[in-house]
Design a protein around this motif. Structure first.
Motif, short mmCIF file in Angstrom:
data_model
loop_
_atom_site.label_atom_id
_atom_site.label_comp_id
_atom_site.label_asym_id
_atom_site.label_seq_id
_atom_site.Cartn_x
_atom_site.Cartn_y
_atom_site.Cartn_z
N ILE A 145 0.85 -1.19 0.00
CA ILE A 145 0.00 0.00 0.00
C ILE A 145 0.88 1.23 0.00
CG2 ILE A 145 -1.73 1.30 1.29
CD1 ILE A 145 -2.72 -1.32 2.42
N GLY A 146 0.48 2.23 -0.77
CA GLY A 146 1.22 3.48 -0.81
C GLY A 146 2.06 3.58 -2.06
N LYS A 147 3.32 3.86 -1.92
CA LYS A 147 4.21 4.04 -3.06
C LYS A 147 4.39 2.70 -3.79
CE LYS A 147 8.90 5.37 -4.18
NZ LYS A 147 10.20 5.70 -3.65
N VAL A 148 3.97 2.69 -5.05
CA VAL A 148 4.07 1.49 -5.87
C VAL A 148 4.98 1.79 -7.04
CG1 VAL A 148 2.76 -0.16 -7.26
CG2 VAL A 148 1.74 0.80 -5.19
N ALA A 149 6.00 0.97 -7.23
CA ALA A 149 7.01 1.23 -8.26
C ALA A 149 6.43 1.29 -9.67
CB ALA A 149 8.10 0.16 -8.20
N TYR A 185 3.37 8.04 -10.86
CA TYR A 185 2.67 9.32 -10.91
C TYR A 185 1.55 9.29 -9.89
CZ TYR A 185 5.28 9.91 -15.18
OH TYR A 185 6.30 10.03 -16.09
N VAL A 186 1.69 10.08 -8.85
CA VAL A 186 0.77 10.05 -7.72
C VAL A 186 0.01 11.37 -7.64
CG1 VAL A 186 0.62 9.85 -5.21
CG2 VAL A 186 2.28 8.48 -6.47
N VAL A 187 -1.30 11.26 -7.45
CA VAL A 187 -2.14 12.45 -7.26
C VAL A 187 -2.28 12.66 -5.76
CG1 VAL A 187 -4.38 13.51 -7.69
CG2 VAL A 187 -3.38 11.97 -9.40
N TYR A 223 -3.74 10.89 -0.35
CA TYR A 223 -3.21 10.10 -1.47
C TYR A 223 -4.43 9.72 -2.29
CZ TYR A 223 -0.52 6.46 -3.89
OH TYR A 223 0.12 5.69 -4.81
N ALA A 224 -4.63 10.40 -3.43
CA ALA A 224 -5.83 10.16 -4.24
C ALA A 224 -5.66 9.03 -5.23
CB ALA A 224 -6.21 11.45 -4.98
N GLY A 225 -4.42 8.65 -5.57
CA GLY A 225 -4.21 7.53 -6.48
C GLY A 225 -2.84 7.58 -7.12
N GLY A 226 -2.37 6.41 -7.55
CA GLY A 226 -1.10 6.29 -8.25
C GLY A 226 -1.33 5.69 -9.62
N PHE A 227 -0.57 6.15 -10.62
CA PHE A 227 -0.80 5.74 -12.00
C PHE A 227 0.51 5.48 -12.72
CE2 PHE A 227 -4.31 8.30 -10.61
CZ PHE A 227 -5.40 7.56 -11.01
N ALA A 228 0.45 4.63 -13.72
CA ALA A 228 1.62 4.33 -14.54
C ALA A 228 1.88 5.44 -15.55
CB ALA A 228 1.43 3.00 -15.26
N ALA A 251 -5.47 19.54 -6.01
CA ALA A 251 -4.81 18.29 -6.40
C ALA A 251 -3.57 18.58 -7.23
CB ALA A 251 -5.78 17.41 -7.16
N ARG A 252 -2.55 17.73 -7.03
CA ARG A 252 -1.29 17.88 -7.77
C ARG A 252 -0.78 16.50 -8.16
NH1 ARG A 252 1.35 21.91 -3.32
NH2 ARG A 252 -0.47 23.24 -3.19
N VAL A 253 -0.02 16.46 -9.22
CA VAL A 253 0.63 15.22 -9.64
C VAL A 253 2.08 15.28 -9.19
CG1 VAL A 253 1.30 13.77 -11.59
CG2 VAL A 253 -0.91 14.92 -11.61
N VAL A 254 2.51 14.24 -8.48
CA VAL A 254 3.88 14.14 -7.99
C VAL A 254 4.49 12.88 -8.57
CG1 VAL A 254 5.31 13.97 -5.92
CG2 VAL A 254 3.19 15.29 -5.85
N TYR A 255 5.74 12.97 -8.98
CA TYR A 255 6.43 11.81 -9.53
C TYR A 255 7.32 11.20 -8.46
CZ TYR A 255 9.32 8.98 -12.65
OH TYR A 255 9.97 7.95 -13.26
N PHE A 256 7.04 9.96 -8.06
CA PHE A 256 7.86 9.24 -7.10
C PHE A 256 8.57 8.12 -7.81
CE2 PHE A 256 4.57 10.69 -4.02
CZ PHE A 256 5.42 11.37 -3.18
N ARG A 257 9.86 8.08 -7.74
CA ARG A 257 10.64 6.99 -8.34
C ARG A 257 11.59 6.43 -7.35
NH1 ARG A 257 9.20 3.31 -11.62
NH2 ARG A 257 9.64 3.76 -13.72
#
Length: 124
Positions: free
Chosen positions: A52-56, A60-62, A94-99, A118-124
């Motif tokens: 749950i949470g940060k998924v590789a 792209y996380v909202v 955390y509204a959602g994560g996307f590929a 809402a903002r899009v954040v890139y987590f890598r």
């Protein structure tokens, strides 16, 4: 001179009305690019474990920098799996994560349409 002033005012008023009407429309990308929102967009199954949470695979996380129940309820209308989270910069939703960034931007625009920051954040 007055004639040009009146024309300028009319053009300005009509332009503002057109822009506000255009921006008042909800994003039309929901049906095409957000089928993953019906699935857990914040988790990933890895064998018998659910991460749950940060998924590789969904970098792209909202996020919505807010912790109110009202904001969370709005986010949950579009992703049942939205949740409150903490970061060193403060609480957020955390509204959602996307590929794909386009999918994240679509959800972000939809949440913005409903008054959330809402903002899009890139987590890598």
């Amino acid at each position: 001179m007055i004639k040009y002033l009146i024309i300028g005012i009319i053009v300005t008023v009509l332009g503002e009305a057109f822009i506000s009407k255009t921006w008042a429309q909800p994003p039309n990308c929901i049906a095409n690019s957000l089928p993953a929102v019906t699935e857990p967009a914040n988790s990933d199954r890895q064998g018998n474990v659910i991460v749950i949470g940060k998924v590789a695979t969904r970098p792209y996380v909202v996020v919505v920098p807010n912790q109110s129940d009202t904001a969370l309820d709005i986010a949950k209308k579009y992703n049942n799996y939205a949740f409150l989270a903490q970061h060193r910069f403060g609480p957020f939703i955390y509204a959602g994560g996307f590929a794909k960034r386009e999918q994240a931007e679509c959800l972000s625009n939809l949440l913005r349409y409903h008054g959330l920051d809402a903002r899009v954040v890139y987590f890598r």
